[in-house]
Design an enzyme around this catalytic site. Sequence first.
Site: not given
Ligand SMILES: *Cc1c(COP(=O)(O)O)cnc(C)c1O
Length: 496
Positions: A114
Amino acid sequence: MREIYYNSTRGLNENFTASEAILQGIAGDGGLFVPNNIPFINEEELKECKHMNFKQLSLYISKKFFTDFDENELKKCIDMAYEHKFESEDIAPLNKEGNVFYLELFHGPTLAFKDIALCLLPHLMKAAAKKQNLRKDIVILTATSGDTGKAALEGFSDVEGTKVVVFFPEEGVSNIQKKQMITQTGTNVKVVGIKGNFDDAQREVKRIFNDVEFKKELEKKSYMFSSANSINIGRLIPQIVYYFHGYMELLRKGEIKFGEKINFAVPTGNFGNILAAYYSKKMGLPINRLLCASNENKVLYDFLNTGIYDAEREFLVTISPSMDILISSNLERLIYDISGRDAGIVKDLMDDLSKRGKYKISEHMKNEMKIFYGGFASDEETRQSIREVFNKYKYLMDTHTSVSYSVYKKYLRDTDDNTKTIIVSTASPFKFTRSVMGTLDDKYNSKDDFQLIEVMSKVAELKIPKPIEKLSKCKIQHSTVCEINQMESEVEKFLK
Ligand SMILES: *Cc1c(COP(=O)(O)O)cnc(C)c1O
Protein backbone atom coordinates in the site's frame (compact mmCIF):
# COMPACT_ATOMS: atom_id res chain seq x y z
CA MET A 1 -4.25 13.71 -25.23
CA ARG A 2 -7.85 12.96 -24.49
CA GLU A 3 -9.24 14.56 -21.33
CA ILE A 4 -10.41 11.96 -18.80
CA TYR A 5 -13.41 12.58 -16.56
CA TYR A 6 -14.61 10.71 -13.54
CA ASN A 7 -18.17 9.69 -12.81
CA SER A 8 -19.94 7.51 -10.29
CA THR A 9 -20.48 3.78 -10.78
CA ARG A 10 -24.02 4.44 -9.54
CA GLY A 11 -25.04 6.98 -12.15
CA LEU A 12 -24.39 10.46 -10.78
CA ASN A 13 -22.76 12.29 -13.68
CA GLU A 14 -20.63 15.01 -12.16
CA ASN A 15 -17.94 14.84 -14.86
CA PHE A 16 -15.20 15.49 -12.33
CA THR A 17 -11.63 16.09 -13.34
CA ALA A 18 -9.02 13.85 -11.75
CA SER A 19 -8.12 16.47 -9.14
CA GLU A 20 -11.76 16.87 -8.12
CA ALA A 21 -12.25 13.11 -7.90
CA ILE A 22 -9.08 12.65 -5.84
CA LEU A 23 -10.11 15.35 -3.40
CA GLN A 24 -13.63 14.09 -2.98
CA GLY A 25 -12.66 10.42 -2.69
CA ILE A 26 -16.13 8.96 -3.12
CA ALA A 27 -18.93 10.04 -5.46
CA GLY A 28 -21.88 12.04 -4.17
CA ASP A 29 -24.30 9.12 -4.54
CA GLY A 30 -22.11 6.69 -2.59
CA GLY A 31 -20.70 5.12 -5.75
CA LEU A 32 -17.04 4.98 -6.78
CA PHE A 33 -15.40 7.23 -9.35
CA VAL A 34 -14.49 5.55 -12.61
CA PRO A 35 -12.68 7.07 -15.60
CA ASN A 36 -14.98 7.70 -18.57
CA ASN A 37 -12.48 5.87 -20.70
CA ILE A 38 -9.49 3.64 -19.97
CA PRO A 39 -6.56 4.87 -22.05
CA PHE A 40 -5.12 2.30 -24.42
CA ILE A 41 -1.39 1.87 -24.93
CA ASN A 42 -0.53 0.56 -28.36
CA GLU A 43 2.34 -1.76 -29.18
CA GLU A 44 4.77 0.95 -30.14
CA GLU A 45 4.20 2.80 -26.87
CA LEU A 46 4.38 -0.41 -24.89
CA LYS A 47 7.80 -1.08 -26.36
CA GLU A 48 8.98 2.27 -25.03
CA CYS A 49 7.96 1.27 -21.51
CA LYS A 50 10.77 -1.26 -21.52
CA HIS A 51 13.24 1.58 -21.14
CA MET A 52 11.51 3.31 -18.26
CA ASN A 53 12.44 2.99 -14.62
CA PHE A 54 9.72 2.86 -11.99
CA LYS A 55 9.36 6.61 -11.59
CA GLN A 56 9.29 7.25 -15.32
CA LEU A 57 6.66 4.58 -15.71
CA SER A 58 4.68 6.15 -12.90
CA LEU A 59 4.73 9.49 -14.69
CA TYR A 60 3.78 7.85 -17.95
CA ILE A 61 0.72 6.10 -16.48
CA SER A 62 -0.36 9.01 -14.23
CA LYS A 63 -0.35 11.41 -17.17
CA LYS A 64 -2.82 9.24 -19.01
CA PHE A 65 -5.36 9.25 -16.20
CA PHE A 66 -4.79 12.52 -14.35
CA THR A 67 -5.20 14.70 -17.39
CA ASP A 68 -5.87 17.97 -15.57
CA PHE A 69 -2.43 17.86 -13.91
CA ASP A 70 0.48 19.06 -15.97
CA GLU A 71 3.57 16.97 -16.42
CA ASN A 72 5.71 19.02 -14.07
CA GLU A 73 3.20 18.82 -11.25
CA LEU A 74 3.01 15.07 -11.58
CA LYS A 75 6.75 14.70 -11.83
CA LYS A 76 7.24 16.65 -8.62
CA CYS A 77 4.67 14.53 -6.80
CA ILE A 78 6.30 11.31 -8.00
CA ASP A 79 9.79 12.46 -7.04
CA MET A 80 8.65 13.34 -3.55
CA ALA A 81 6.79 10.05 -3.22
CA TYR A 82 9.58 7.71 -4.17
CA GLU A 83 12.85 9.45 -3.49
CA HIS A 84 14.63 8.09 -0.39
CA LYS A 85 11.51 6.39 0.91
CA PHE A 86 12.10 2.88 -0.38
CA GLU A 87 14.85 0.55 0.73
CA SER A 88 15.08 -0.87 -2.76
CA GLU A 89 16.54 1.24 -5.55
CA ASP A 90 14.02 0.19 -8.20
CA ILE A 91 11.02 0.42 -5.79
CA ALA A 92 9.56 -2.96 -6.74
CA PRO A 93 12.21 -5.62 -7.38
CA LEU A 94 11.31 -8.81 -9.20
CA ASN A 95 12.74 -11.90 -7.60
CA LYS A 96 12.91 -15.37 -9.12
CA GLU A 97 12.86 -18.59 -7.12
CA GLY A 98 12.57 -21.78 -9.14
CA ASN A 99 10.09 -21.07 -11.91
CA VAL A 100 8.16 -18.50 -9.96
CA PHE A 101 8.52 -14.73 -9.97
CA TYR A 102 7.84 -12.57 -6.94
CA LEU A 103 7.15 -8.89 -7.42
CA GLU A 104 8.20 -7.49 -4.05
CA LEU A 105 6.06 -4.48 -3.29
CA PHE A 106 7.02 -4.23 0.36
CA HIS A 107 10.22 -2.22 0.49
CA GLY A 108 8.52 1.05 1.41
CA PRO A 109 8.22 2.82 4.78
CA THR A 110 5.51 0.54 6.21
CA LEU A 111 6.56 -2.71 4.52
CA ALA A 112 3.36 -3.38 2.58
CA PHE A 113 2.33 -2.79 -1.04
CA LYS A 114 0.00 0.00 0.00
CA ASP A 115 3.02 2.28 0.38
CA ILE A 116 3.41 2.46 -3.36
CA ALA A 117 0.16 4.34 -3.80
CA LEU A 118 0.00 5.96 -0.38
CA CYS A 119 3.38 7.63 -0.70
CA LEU A 120 2.03 9.38 -3.76
CA LEU A 121 -1.56 10.16 -2.76
CA PRO A 122 -0.84 12.95 -0.24
CA HIS A 123 1.21 14.81 -2.82
CA LEU A 124 -1.50 14.37 -5.45
CA MET A 125 -4.05 15.67 -2.96
CA LYS A 126 -1.99 18.71 -2.10
CA ALA A 127 -1.46 19.51 -5.76
CA ALA A 128 -5.16 18.96 -6.41
CA ALA A 129 -6.13 21.27 -3.52
CA LYS A 130 -3.92 23.99 -4.94
CA LYS A 131 -5.36 23.50 -8.40
CA GLN A 132 -8.90 23.76 -7.06
CA ASN A 133 -8.10 26.75 -4.85
CA LEU A 134 -9.34 24.77 -1.91
CA ARG A 135 -9.41 26.78 1.28
CA LYS A 136 -10.53 23.89 3.49
CA ASP A 137 -8.45 21.38 5.39
CA ILE A 138 -8.79 17.84 4.07
CA VAL A 139 -9.72 15.25 6.66
CA ILE A 140 -8.72 11.76 5.63
CA LEU A 141 -10.95 9.13 7.18
CA THR A 142 -9.57 5.65 6.87
CA ALA A 143 -10.75 2.21 7.83
CA THR A 144 -7.92 -0.27 7.80
CA SER A 145 -7.46 -4.02 7.93
CA GLY A 146 -3.94 -3.29 9.14
CA ASP A 147 -1.74 -1.98 6.37
CA THR A 148 -3.61 0.95 4.82
CA GLY A 149 -3.77 2.68 8.19
CA LYS A 150 -0.06 2.84 8.78
CA ALA A 151 0.70 3.68 5.17
CA ALA A 152 -1.81 6.56 5.25
CA LEU A 153 -0.41 7.82 8.57
CA GLU A 154 3.10 7.70 7.22
CA GLY A 155 2.05 9.45 4.00
CA PHE A 156 -0.03 12.23 5.54
CA SER A 157 1.74 12.81 8.85
CA ASP A 158 2.51 16.53 9.16
CA VAL A 159 1.34 17.26 5.62
CA GLU A 160 0.02 20.79 5.80
CA GLY A 161 -3.69 21.24 5.15
CA THR A 162 -4.55 17.65 6.02
CA LYS A 163 -5.69 15.64 9.03
CA VAL A 164 -5.86 11.86 9.26
CA VAL A 165 -8.08 9.65 11.36
CA VAL A 166 -7.46 5.90 11.18
CA PHE A 167 -9.81 3.24 12.53
CA PHE A 168 -8.46 -0.28 12.93
CA PRO A 169 -10.03 -3.47 14.34
CA GLU A 170 -8.54 -3.66 17.83
CA GLU A 171 -8.53 -7.47 17.75
CA GLY A 172 -7.93 -7.96 14.04
CA VAL A 173 -4.37 -6.90 13.22
CA SER A 174 -0.93 -8.31 14.01
CA ASN A 175 0.88 -6.91 17.05
CA ILE A 176 3.49 -5.35 14.83
CA GLN A 177 0.86 -3.71 12.61
CA LYS A 178 -0.81 -2.36 15.74
CA LYS A 179 2.40 -1.03 17.22
CA GLN A 180 3.26 0.63 13.90
CA MET A 181 -0.02 2.54 14.03
CA ILE A 182 -0.34 3.49 17.69
CA THR A 183 3.19 4.86 17.81
CA GLN A 184 2.55 7.24 14.91
CA THR A 185 3.73 10.78 15.55
CA GLY A 186 2.50 13.95 13.88
CA THR A 187 0.25 16.76 15.06
CA ASN A 188 -2.43 16.02 12.47
CA VAL A 189 -3.03 12.32 13.12
CA LYS A 190 -5.37 10.25 15.24
CA VAL A 191 -5.51 6.48 15.56
CA VAL A 192 -8.49 4.69 17.09
CA GLY A 193 -9.00 0.99 17.75
CA ILE A 194 -12.57 -0.19 17.28
CA LYS A 195 -14.55 -3.01 18.81
CA GLY A 196 -15.49 -4.64 15.53
CA ASN A 197 -13.95 -5.97 12.36
CA PHE A 198 -12.73 -4.26 9.20
CA ASP A 199 -16.10 -4.47 7.46
CA ASP A 200 -17.76 -2.72 10.42
CA ALA A 201 -15.16 0.03 10.27
CA GLN A 202 -15.41 0.43 6.50
CA ARG A 203 -19.21 0.53 6.54
CA GLU A 204 -19.25 3.18 9.27
CA VAL A 205 -16.62 5.30 7.52
CA LYS A 206 -18.73 5.21 4.34
CA ARG A 207 -21.79 6.19 6.38
CA ILE A 208 -19.95 9.12 7.98
CA PHE A 209 -18.90 10.23 4.49
CA ASN A 210 -22.54 10.38 3.47
CA ASP A 211 -23.89 11.96 6.66
CA VAL A 212 -25.22 15.21 5.25
CA GLU A 213 -25.70 16.94 8.61
CA PHE A 214 -22.21 16.10 9.75
CA LYS A 215 -20.80 17.29 6.46
CA LYS A 216 -22.53 20.66 6.83
CA GLU A 217 -21.15 21.09 10.32
CA LEU A 218 -17.65 20.37 9.06
CA GLU A 219 -17.96 22.76 6.19
CA LYS A 220 -18.73 25.50 8.68
CA LYS A 221 -15.40 24.72 10.29
CA SER A 222 -13.68 24.69 6.89
CA TYR A 223 -13.09 20.97 6.71
CA MET A 224 -13.84 18.47 3.99
CA PHE A 225 -13.60 14.69 4.07
CA SER A 226 -11.63 12.56 1.72
CA SER A 227 -10.50 8.97 1.62
CA ALA A 228 -7.17 7.22 1.46
CA ASN A 229 -8.78 3.81 0.99
CA SER A 230 -8.56 2.18 -2.40
CA ILE A 231 -11.97 3.61 -3.20
CA ASN A 232 -9.98 6.78 -4.00
CA ILE A 233 -9.00 6.86 -7.65
CA GLY A 234 -5.74 8.50 -6.56
CA ARG A 235 -4.87 5.23 -4.84
CA LEU A 236 -5.95 2.95 -7.61
CA ILE A 237 -4.13 4.44 -10.60
CA PRO A 238 -0.63 4.44 -9.00
CA GLN A 239 -1.09 0.69 -8.47
CA ILE A 240 -1.30 0.11 -12.22
CA VAL A 241 2.34 1.12 -12.47
CA TYR A 242 3.81 -1.96 -10.83
CA TYR A 243 1.97 -4.34 -13.16
CA PHE A 244 3.64 -2.64 -16.11
CA HIS A 245 6.90 -2.57 -14.19
CA GLY A 246 6.67 -6.31 -13.43
CA TYR A 247 6.05 -7.07 -17.08
CA MET A 248 8.94 -4.90 -18.22
CA GLU A 249 11.24 -6.55 -15.69
CA LEU A 250 10.45 -9.95 -17.22
CA LEU A 251 11.21 -8.49 -20.64
CA ARG A 252 14.44 -6.89 -19.50
CA LYS A 253 15.58 -10.13 -17.90
CA GLY A 254 14.86 -12.00 -21.12
CA GLU A 255 12.30 -14.23 -19.41
CA ILE A 256 9.58 -13.41 -21.95
CA LYS A 257 9.33 -12.15 -25.51
CA PHE A 258 7.64 -8.86 -26.27
CA GLY A 259 3.89 -9.38 -26.46
CA GLU A 260 3.98 -12.69 -24.59
CA LYS A 261 1.14 -12.90 -22.12
CA ILE A 262 1.74 -13.45 -18.42
CA ASN A 263 -0.37 -14.21 -15.34
CA PHE A 264 -0.47 -12.37 -12.03
CA ALA A 265 -1.49 -14.03 -8.77
CA VAL A 266 -2.81 -11.37 -6.43
CA PRO A 267 -3.59 -11.74 -2.71
CA THR A 268 -6.95 -10.04 -2.53
CA GLY A 269 -9.17 -8.41 0.06
CA ASN A 270 -10.79 -5.15 -0.95
CA PHE A 271 -10.15 -5.90 -4.65
CA GLY A 272 -8.10 -2.73 -5.16
CA ASN A 273 -4.81 -4.35 -6.01
CA ILE A 274 -6.23 -6.81 -8.51
CA LEU A 275 -8.51 -4.18 -10.05
CA ALA A 276 -5.39 -2.23 -11.00
CA ALA A 277 -4.20 -5.40 -12.76
CA TYR A 278 -7.52 -5.61 -14.60
CA TYR A 279 -7.19 -1.97 -15.69
CA SER A 280 -3.64 -2.75 -16.87
CA LYS A 281 -5.01 -5.50 -19.07
CA LYS A 282 -7.60 -3.10 -20.50
CA MET A 283 -4.81 -0.64 -21.21
CA GLY A 284 -3.11 -3.22 -23.37
CA LEU A 285 -0.65 -4.95 -21.05
CA PRO A 286 -0.39 -8.55 -22.28
CA ILE A 287 -2.09 -10.45 -19.46
CA ASN A 288 -3.50 -13.95 -19.74
CA ARG A 289 -5.20 -14.69 -16.40
CA LEU A 290 -5.51 -12.88 -13.08
CA LEU A 291 -5.48 -15.24 -10.13
CA CYS A 292 -7.66 -13.76 -7.43
CA ALA A 293 -6.38 -15.28 -4.19
CA SER A 294 -8.50 -15.18 -1.04
CA ASN A 295 -7.98 -16.57 2.42
CA GLU A 296 -10.76 -18.42 4.22
CA ASN A 297 -12.97 -15.36 3.93
CA LYS A 298 -13.57 -16.61 0.41
CA VAL A 299 -16.47 -14.41 -0.74
CA LEU A 300 -14.64 -13.55 -3.93
CA TYR A 301 -13.83 -17.17 -4.72
CA ASP A 302 -17.51 -18.04 -4.41
CA PHE A 303 -18.51 -15.00 -6.43
CA LEU A 304 -16.17 -15.72 -9.32
CA ASN A 305 -17.38 -19.30 -9.43
CA THR A 306 -21.13 -18.80 -8.97
CA GLY A 307 -21.91 -15.20 -9.89
CA ILE A 308 -23.47 -14.79 -6.45
CA TYR A 309 -21.88 -12.35 -4.02
CA ASP A 310 -22.89 -13.40 -0.53
CA ALA A 311 -21.44 -11.51 2.42
CA GLU A 312 -23.89 -13.14 4.86
CA ARG A 313 -21.42 -15.45 6.48
CA GLU A 314 -19.18 -15.69 9.46
CA PHE A 315 -16.22 -13.30 9.47
CA LEU A 316 -13.07 -15.32 10.09
CA VAL A 317 -9.87 -14.03 11.64
CA THR A 318 -6.97 -15.59 9.72
CA ILE A 319 -3.19 -15.37 9.66
CA SER A 320 -3.47 -13.03 6.65
CA PRO A 321 -5.44 -10.29 8.46
CA SER A 322 -5.10 -7.63 5.75
CA MET A 323 -7.35 -9.80 3.62
CA ASP A 324 -9.98 -10.47 6.29
CA ILE A 325 -12.73 -8.68 4.42
CA LEU A 326 -16.23 -9.69 3.39
CA ILE A 327 -17.28 -6.54 1.53
CA SER A 328 -14.78 -5.90 -1.23
CA SER A 329 -15.42 -2.27 -2.15
CA ASN A 330 -13.58 -2.15 -5.42
CA LEU A 331 -15.54 -5.02 -6.85
CA GLU A 332 -18.14 -2.35 -7.61
CA ARG A 333 -15.82 -0.98 -10.28
CA LEU A 334 -15.49 -4.40 -11.90
CA ILE A 335 -19.27 -4.88 -11.77
CA TYR A 336 -19.66 -1.54 -13.50
CA ASP A 337 -17.32 -2.62 -16.25
CA ILE A 338 -18.71 -6.09 -16.87
CA SER A 339 -22.26 -4.72 -16.94
CA GLY A 340 -21.25 -2.67 -19.98
CA ARG A 341 -20.89 0.43 -17.79
CA ASP A 342 -24.54 0.28 -16.78
CA ALA A 343 -24.89 2.34 -13.59
CA GLY A 344 -28.52 1.25 -13.18
CA ILE A 345 -27.46 -2.36 -12.80
CA VAL A 346 -24.69 -1.43 -10.35
CA LYS A 347 -27.06 0.61 -8.24
CA ASP A 348 -29.58 -2.24 -8.02
CA LEU A 349 -26.92 -4.77 -7.09
CA MET A 350 -25.38 -2.50 -4.45
CA ASP A 351 -28.85 -1.89 -3.02
CA ASP A 352 -29.31 -5.66 -2.78
CA LEU A 353 -25.97 -5.92 -1.04
CA SER A 354 -26.77 -3.33 1.59
CA LYS A 355 -30.34 -4.58 2.16
CA ARG A 356 -29.91 -8.34 1.90
CA GLY A 357 -26.18 -8.86 2.17
CA LYS A 358 -26.01 -10.49 -1.25
CA TYR A 359 -26.55 -10.07 -4.96
CA LYS A 360 -26.49 -12.13 -8.15
CA ILE A 361 -25.13 -11.03 -11.50
CA SER A 362 -26.40 -12.14 -14.92
CA GLU A 363 -24.88 -15.01 -16.88
CA HIS A 364 -23.64 -12.49 -19.42
CA MET A 365 -21.78 -10.50 -16.76
CA LYS A 366 -20.34 -13.69 -15.35
CA ASN A 367 -18.94 -14.53 -18.77
CA GLU A 368 -17.22 -11.18 -18.83
CA MET A 369 -15.11 -12.12 -15.80
CA LYS A 370 -13.41 -15.14 -17.37
CA ILE A 371 -10.01 -13.52 -17.15
CA PHE A 372 -10.18 -14.08 -13.38
CA TYR A 373 -9.43 -17.40 -11.76
CA GLY A 374 -10.77 -17.51 -8.22
CA GLY A 375 -8.94 -19.50 -5.58
CA PHE A 376 -8.54 -19.57 -1.83
CA ALA A 377 -6.16 -20.99 0.73
CA SER A 378 -6.84 -22.07 4.29
CA ASP A 379 -4.45 -21.04 7.05
CA GLU A 380 -3.00 -24.54 7.00
CA GLU A 381 -2.37 -24.40 3.24
CA THR A 382 -0.87 -20.95 3.65
CA ARG A 383 1.52 -22.30 6.29
CA GLN A 384 2.43 -25.31 4.14
CA SER A 385 3.40 -23.02 1.28
CA ILE A 386 5.56 -20.85 3.51
CA ARG A 387 7.40 -23.97 4.69
CA GLU A 388 7.68 -25.43 1.20
CA VAL A 389 9.18 -22.32 -0.39
CA PHE A 390 11.46 -21.67 2.55
CA ASN A 391 12.77 -25.21 2.70
CA LYS A 392 13.36 -25.36 -1.04
CA TYR A 393 14.73 -21.90 -1.71
CA LYS A 394 15.41 -20.24 1.65
CA TYR A 395 12.95 -17.60 0.49
CA LEU A 396 10.59 -16.40 3.20
CA MET A 397 7.12 -15.28 2.16
CA ASP A 398 4.73 -13.43 4.41
CA THR A 399 1.30 -14.94 5.00
CA HIS A 400 -0.51 -12.82 2.37
CA THR A 401 2.00 -13.56 -0.36
CA SER A 402 1.74 -17.20 0.59
CA VAL A 403 -2.02 -17.17 0.02
CA SER A 404 -1.41 -16.19 -3.59
CA TYR A 405 1.38 -18.71 -3.97
CA SER A 406 -0.98 -21.41 -2.66
CA VAL A 407 -3.68 -20.39 -5.10
CA TYR A 408 -1.15 -20.41 -7.92
CA LYS A 409 -0.33 -24.02 -7.09
CA LYS A 410 -4.02 -24.92 -7.20
CA TYR A 411 -4.26 -23.16 -10.54
CA LEU A 412 -1.44 -25.31 -11.90
CA ARG A 413 -3.29 -28.38 -10.71
CA ASP A 414 -6.62 -27.21 -12.21
CA THR A 415 -5.35 -26.15 -15.62
CA ASP A 416 -2.68 -27.02 -18.15
CA ASP A 417 -1.61 -23.42 -18.43
CA ASN A 418 2.13 -22.89 -18.34
CA THR A 419 2.10 -19.13 -18.80
CA LYS A 420 4.81 -17.34 -16.78
CA THR A 421 3.32 -16.13 -13.54
CA ILE A 422 4.19 -13.31 -11.19
CA ILE A 423 3.20 -13.68 -7.55
CA VAL A 424 2.35 -10.23 -6.26
CA SER A 425 4.17 -10.07 -2.92
CA THR A 426 2.28 -7.65 -0.75
CA ALA A 427 4.00 -7.61 2.64
CA SER A 428 7.31 -8.21 4.32
CA PRO A 429 7.44 -11.29 6.57
CA PHE A 430 8.74 -8.95 9.29
CA LYS A 431 5.21 -7.59 9.70
CA PHE A 432 3.92 -11.03 10.64
CA THR A 433 6.82 -12.57 12.53
CA ARG A 434 4.69 -14.72 14.83
CA SER A 435 2.59 -16.36 12.17
CA VAL A 436 5.57 -16.85 9.88
CA MET A 437 8.09 -18.13 12.44
CA GLY A 438 5.47 -20.24 14.21
CA THR A 439 4.89 -21.85 10.82
CA LEU A 440 8.55 -22.75 10.38
CA ASP A 441 8.83 -24.31 13.82
CA ASP A 442 6.49 -24.80 16.79
CA LYS A 443 9.24 -23.80 19.17
CA TYR A 444 8.79 -20.17 18.18
CA ASN A 445 5.20 -20.11 19.34
CA SER A 446 6.26 -19.31 22.89
CA LYS A 447 7.89 -16.06 21.80
CA ASP A 448 6.14 -12.79 21.01
CA ASP A 449 6.18 -10.85 17.72
CA PHE A 450 8.91 -8.51 18.82
CA GLN A 451 11.27 -11.18 20.13
CA LEU A 452 10.87 -12.97 16.83
CA ILE A 453 12.16 -10.09 14.72
CA GLU A 454 15.76 -10.91 15.50
CA VAL A 455 15.11 -14.63 15.21
CA MET A 456 13.59 -14.21 11.77
CA SER A 457 16.52 -12.14 10.66
CA LYS A 458 18.96 -14.87 11.70
CA VAL A 459 17.00 -17.86 10.43
CA ALA A 460 16.14 -16.36 7.03
CA GLU A 461 19.41 -14.45 6.73
CA LEU A 462 17.52 -11.24 6.08
CA LYS A 463 18.44 -7.76 7.21
CA ILE A 464 15.90 -6.31 9.62
CA PRO A 465 14.10 -3.58 7.67
CA LYS A 466 14.72 -0.12 9.09
CA PRO A 467 11.08 0.68 9.94
CA ILE A 468 10.96 -2.48 12.09
CA GLU A 469 14.28 -1.82 13.74
CA LYS A 470 13.01 1.57 14.89
CA LEU A 471 9.76 0.22 16.24
CA SER A 472 10.94 -1.04 19.62
CA LYS A 473 12.06 2.44 20.61
CA CYS A 474 8.84 4.18 19.57
CA LYS A 475 6.53 5.52 22.27
CA ILE A 476 2.81 4.84 22.27
CA GLN A 477 0.92 7.93 21.13
CA HIS A 478 -2.63 6.66 20.74
CA SER A 479 -4.69 4.57 23.12
CA THR A 480 -8.32 5.31 22.24
CA VAL A 481 -10.60 2.33 21.67
CA CYS A 482 -14.26 2.85 20.82
CA GLU A 483 -17.48 1.16 19.76
CA ILE A 484 -18.59 1.40 16.13
CA ASN A 485 -21.31 3.90 16.99
CA GLN A 486 -18.78 6.18 18.66
CA MET A 487 -16.57 6.57 15.60
CA GLU A 488 -18.28 9.72 14.41
CA SER A 489 -17.97 11.42 17.77
CA GLU A 490 -14.28 10.48 17.90
CA VAL A 491 -13.84 12.31 14.61
CA GLU A 492 -15.77 15.26 16.01
CA LYS A 493 -13.64 15.40 19.16
CA PHE A 494 -10.45 15.32 17.13
CA LEU A 495 -11.55 18.17 14.90
CA LYS A 496 -12.61 20.44 17.77
C1 LIG B 1 -4.41 -4.68 1.69
C2 LIG B 1 -3.61 -5.91 1.52
C3 LIG B 1 -4.00 -6.93 0.64
C4 LIG B 1 -5.29 -6.87 -0.13
O1 LIG B 1 -5.30 -5.87 -1.12
P1 LIG B 1 -6.68 -5.30 -1.67
O2 LIG B 1 -6.34 -4.20 -2.56
O3 LIG B 1 -7.45 -4.88 -0.46
O4 LIG B 1 -7.35 -6.45 -2.37
C5 LIG B 1 -3.16 -8.03 0.49
N1 LIG B 1 -2.02 -8.13 1.19
C6 LIG B 1 -1.61 -7.18 2.04
C7 LIG B 1 -0.35 -7.37 2.78
C8 LIG B 1 -2.38 -6.04 2.23
O5 LIG B 1 -1.97 -5.08 3.09
